[in-house]
Design a protein around this motif. Structure first.
Motif, PDB file in Angstrom:
ATOM      1  N   LYS A  61       0.850  -1.176   0.000  1.00 54.42           N
ATOM      2  CA  LYS A  61       0.000   0.000   0.000  1.00 54.42           C
ATOM      3  C   LYS A  61       0.892   1.233   0.000  1.00 54.42           C
ATOM      4  CE  LYS A  61      -3.678   2.245   2.684  1.00 54.42           C
ATOM      5  NZ  LYS A  61      -4.500   2.159   3.922  1.00 54.42           N
ATOM      6  N   PRO A  62       0.858   2.051  -1.063  1.00 60.37           N
ATOM      7  CA  PRO A  62       1.775   3.195  -1.152  1.00 60.37           C
ATOM      8  C   PRO A  62       1.428   4.312  -0.167  1.00 60.37           C
ATOM      9  CG  PRO A  62       0.250   3.213  -3.002  1.00 60.37           C
ATOM     10  CD  PRO A  62      -0.008   1.942  -2.247  1.00 60.37           C
ATOM     11  N   GLU A  63       2.242   4.435   0.864  1.00 61.66           N
ATOM     12  CA  GLU A  63       2.067   5.479   1.870  1.00 61.66           C
ATOM     13  C   GLU A  63       3.289   6.390   1.953  1.00 61.66           C
ATOM     14  OE1 GLU A  63      -0.953   3.314   4.995  1.00 61.66           O
ATOM     15  OE2 GLU A  63       1.189   2.868   5.175  1.00 61.66           O
ATOM     16  N   SER A  64       4.320   6.086   1.177  1.00 56.72           N
ATOM     17  CA  SER A  64       5.533   6.902   1.150  1.00 56.72           C
ATOM     18  C   SER A  64       5.301   8.152   0.311  1.00 56.72           C
ATOM     19  CB  SER A  64       6.701   6.102   0.567  1.00 56.72           C
ATOM     20  OG  SER A  64       6.386   5.658  -0.751  1.00 56.72           O
ATOM     21  N   ASP A  65       6.287   9.040   0.295  1.00 59.06           N
ATOM     22  CA  ASP A  65       6.206  10.276  -0.492  1.00 59.06           C
ATOM     23  C   ASP A  65       6.549   9.961  -1.946  1.00 59.06           C
ATOM     24  OD1 ASP A  65       6.175  12.836  -1.467  1.00 59.06           O
ATOM     25  OD2 ASP A  65       8.051  13.449  -0.501  1.00 59.06           O
ATOM     26  N   PHE A  66       5.591   9.339  -2.649  1.00 57.53           N
ATOM     27  CA  PHE A  66       5.890   8.928  -4.025  1.00 57.53           C
ATOM     28  C   PHE A  66       5.986  10.130  -4.959  1.00 57.53           C
ATOM     29  CE2 PHE A  66       1.320   8.100  -3.286  1.00 57.53           C
ATOM     30  CZ  PHE A  66       0.729   8.895  -4.249  1.00 57.53           C
ATOM     31  N   PHE A  67       5.294  11.222  -4.664  1.00 57.43           N
ATOM     32  CA  PHE A  67       5.460  12.411  -5.499  1.00 57.43           C
ATOM     33  C   PHE A  67       6.862  12.993  -5.335  1.00 57.43           C
ATOM     34  CE2 PHE A  67       0.794  12.852  -6.152  1.00 57.43           C
ATOM     35  CZ  PHE A  67       0.825  13.080  -7.525  1.00 57.43           C
ATOM     36  N   GLY A  68       7.417  12.923  -4.115  1.00 57.47           N
ATOM     37  CA  GLY A  68       8.793  13.371  -3.909  1.00 57.47           C
ATOM     38  C   GLY A  68       9.776  12.531  -4.708  1.00 57.47           C
ATOM     39  N   SER A  69       9.574  11.220  -4.717  1.00 60.16           N
ATOM     40  CA  SER A  69      10.440  10.329  -5.503  1.00 60.16           C
ATOM     41  C   SER A  69      10.279  10.586  -6.991  1.00 60.16           C
ATOM     42  CB  SER A  69      10.106   8.864  -5.185  1.00 60.16           C
ATOM     43  OG  SER A  69      10.330   8.571  -3.831  1.00 60.16           O
ATOM     44  N   PHE A  70       9.060  10.835  -7.403  1.00 57.43           N
ATOM     45  CA  PHE A  70       8.765  11.143  -8.805  1.00 57.43           C
ATOM     46  C   PHE A  70       9.492  12.412  -9.256  1.00 57.43           C
ATOM     47  CE2 PHE A  70       5.809  14.017 -11.145  1.00 57.43           C
ATOM     48  CZ  PHE A  70       5.888  13.439 -12.396  1.00 57.43           C
ATOM     49  N   ILE A  71       9.422  13.468  -8.458  1.00 51.11           N
ATOM     50  CA  ILE A  71      10.082  14.727  -8.804  1.00 51.11           C
ATOM     51  C   ILE A  71      11.601  14.536  -8.819  1.00 51.11           C
ATOM     52  CG2 ILE A  71      10.565  17.075  -8.010  1.00 51.11           C
ATOM     53  CD1 ILE A  71       7.846  16.843  -9.324  1.00 51.11           C
ATOM     54  N   ALA A  72      12.139  13.798  -7.867  1.00 53.20           N
ATOM     55  CA  ALA A  72      13.587  13.560  -7.826  1.00 53.20           C
ATOM     56  C   ALA A  72      14.063  12.870  -9.101  1.00 53.20           C
ATOM     57  CB  ALA A  72      13.949  12.718  -6.605  1.00 53.20           C
ATOM     58  N   ARG A  73      13.305  11.918  -9.599  1.00 52.06           N
ATOM     59  CA  ARG A  73      13.680  11.216 -10.827  1.00 52.06           C
ATOM     60  C   ARG A  73      13.525  12.126 -12.044  1.00 52.06           C
ATOM     61  NH1 ARG A  73      12.423   7.328  -7.239  1.00 52.06           N
ATOM     62  NH2 ARG A  73      13.420   5.288  -7.435  1.00 52.06           N
ATOM     63  N   MET A  74      12.524  12.975 -12.016  1.00 50.37           N
ATOM     64  CA  MET A  74      12.362  13.928 -13.113  1.00 50.37           C
ATOM     65  C   MET A  74      13.572  14.857 -13.198  1.00 50.37           C
ATOM     66  SD  MET A  74       9.591  17.022 -13.569  1.00 50.37           S
ATOM     67  CE  MET A  74       8.112  16.014 -13.558  1.00 50.37           C
ATOM     68  N   LEU A  75      14.027  15.377 -12.056  1.00 52.31           N
ATOM     69  CA  LEU A  75      15.164  16.296 -12.045  1.00 52.31           C
ATOM     70  C   LEU A  75      16.446  15.584 -12.467  1.00 52.31           C
ATOM     71  CD1 LEU A  75      14.476  18.403  -8.815  1.00 52.31           C
ATOM     72  CD2 LEU A  75      13.566  18.664 -11.125  1.00 52.31           C
ATOM     73  N   ALA A  76      16.603  14.330 -12.053  1.00 49.81           N
ATOM     74  CA  ALA A  76      17.777  13.558 -12.482  1.00 49.81           C
ATOM     75  C   ALA A  76      17.751  13.357 -13.991  1.00 49.81           C
ATOM     76  CB  ALA A  76      17.802  12.211 -11.763  1.00 49.81           C
ATOM     77  N   PHE A  77      16.575  13.100 -14.538  1.00 46.04           N
ATOM     78  CA  PHE A  77      16.418  12.962 -15.988  1.00 46.04           C
ATOM     79  C   PHE A  77      16.817  14.243 -16.707  1.00 46.04           C
ATOM     80  CE2 PHE A  77      13.229  14.076 -19.328  1.00 46.04           C
ATOM     81  CZ  PHE A  77      13.732  13.298 -20.355  1.00 46.04           C
ATOM     82  N   PHE A  78      16.393  15.389 -16.177  1.00 48.78           N
ATOM     83  CA  PHE A  78      16.771  16.652 -16.809  1.00 48.78           C
ATOM     84  C   PHE A  78      18.291  16.822 -16.822  1.00 48.78           C
ATOM     85  CE2 PHE A  78      12.446  18.655 -15.590  1.00 48.78           C
ATOM     86  CZ  PHE A  78      11.898  18.237 -16.794  1.00 48.78           C
ATOM     87  N   GLU A  79      18.942  16.395 -15.755  1.00 43.59           N
ATOM     88  CA  GLU A  79      20.392  16.583 -15.656  1.00 43.59           C
ATOM     89  C   GLU A  79      21.172  15.623 -16.544  1.00 43.59           C
ATOM     90  OE1 GLU A  79      21.031  16.220 -11.426  1.00 43.59           O
ATOM     91  OE2 GLU A  79      21.154  18.402 -11.221  1.00 43.59           O
ATOM     92  N   ASN A  80      20.747  14.365 -16.604  1.00 38.16           N
ATOM     93  CA  ASN A  80      21.553  13.378 -17.329  1.00 38.16           C
ATOM     94  C   ASN A  80      20.933  12.901 -18.643  1.00 38.16           C
ATOM     95  OD1 ASN A  80      19.584  11.396 -16.635  1.00 38.16           O
ATOM     96  ND2 ASN A  80      20.665  10.866 -14.755  1.00 38.16           N
ATOM     97  N   GLY A  81      19.692  13.299 -18.919  1.00 41.25           N
ATOM     98  CA  GLY A  81      19.058  12.918 -20.169  1.00 41.25           C
ATOM     99  C   GLY A  81      18.703  11.451 -20.283  1.00 41.25           C
TER     100      GLY A  81
END
Length: 280
Positions: free
Chosen positions: A226-246
């Motif tokens: 059951k997802p109770e963690s900060d999945f939006f925080g993890s989502f944003i972190a991966r988005m920013l990593a994608f912007f940096e490394n493509g």
């Protein structure tokens, strides 16, 4: 130096566009900011694009070209209107600038393939995902030996099924073979069959129903997530990593498989209890 992010949306006053700027600036320590935006139309039920930009301190542009020119990275939103993604994406996908496209990626399999082909032709990094994919309760699931999954959640099939189907595909792979609608008008439900006879079901209930996955393994063991963690925080972190490394955080083959399931799931609603074969 602060990296600039541009929004491209159907209309700007919607939940994702309202939340992302603050989340992005906070997660990047102020090193990435949404600085400009374009909306195709004003919100039918909310603020105009001009008012939205004034409220957020973001510059409104009158064209997608201007947003691309002024940005280092691009986010194509329109989360509840994927039918506009192809039109909104044509210039961004030719820009060579890392581009994140919000869920649901495309209205059908053909459009999804065309979008990835355009991005590949112009060397534009591109990916899309449901934020729920990145819930730690899901990413930590043991994938080997999953035989069946029962997924439940809220929202309509049309724009919320991706939040159940995306985690399922991330766990069971892209080899979905057919789908069958087994629900009702108020509680849509569907069986997804995968290779080797593996199956998953998705079930939509009322707004009080939390997203949950129950897995059964070939060993006979059952597990619940059951997802109770900060999945939006993890989502944003991966988005920013994608912007940096493509480097996209999701394989295009998975995104295409997800869209294929959704497209044919919508068709299956018209012929309940009959299998609809999926293209390979």
């Amino acid at each position: 130096m602060v990296k600039k992010i541009g929004f491209i949306d159907y209309f700007l006053d919607e939940w994702h566009a309202n939340k992302y700027p603050t989340w992005i600036e906070s997660a990047s320590g102020g090193m990435m900011k949404v600085t400009c935006a374009y909306g195709m139309i004003d919100s039918p039920h909310g603020r105009s694009n001009a008012q939205w930009c004034e409220d957020h301190g973001i510059e409104l542009h009158s064209s997608i070209e201007e947003v691309i020119q002024e940005s280092d990275y691009l986010i194509i939103l329109s989360p509840d209107h994927p039918e506009y993604h192809e039109e909104l994406a044509q210039l961004p996908l030719r820009s060579g600038k890392p581009t994140y496209m919000d869920k649901t990626f495309a209205p059908d399999r053909g459009t999804a393939i065309a979008l990835f082909n355009t991005a590949r032709e112009y060397n534009t990094p591109l990916y899309s995902s449901s934020a729920l994919r990145f819930a730690s309760e899901y990413t930590e699931i043991e994938r080997k030996g999953i035989e069946t999954i029962c997924s439940v959640g809220s929202g309509s099939f049309n724009n919320y099924s991706i939040h159940q189907i995306e985690p399922i595909v991330s766990l069971m792979g892209t080899e979905a073979t057919r789908v069958m609608f087994i629900g009702t008008a108020n509680s849509p439900a569907m069986i997804i069959e995968f290779s080797n006879g593996r199956q998953a079901t998705i079930n939509h209930f009322g707004p009080e129903c939390p997203f949950t996955l129950t897995m059964n393994y070939d060993s006979g063991e059952a597990r619940v997530a059951k997802p109770e963690s900060d999945f939006f925080g993890s989502f944003i972190a991966r988005m920013l990593a994608f912007f940096e490394n493509g480097e996209p955080a999701v394989d295009p083959a998975e995104t295409i498989a997800i869209i294929t399931i959704i497209e044919h799931g919508l068709k299956a609603m018209h012929t309940p209890y009959q299998w609809i074969e999926l293209p390979s």
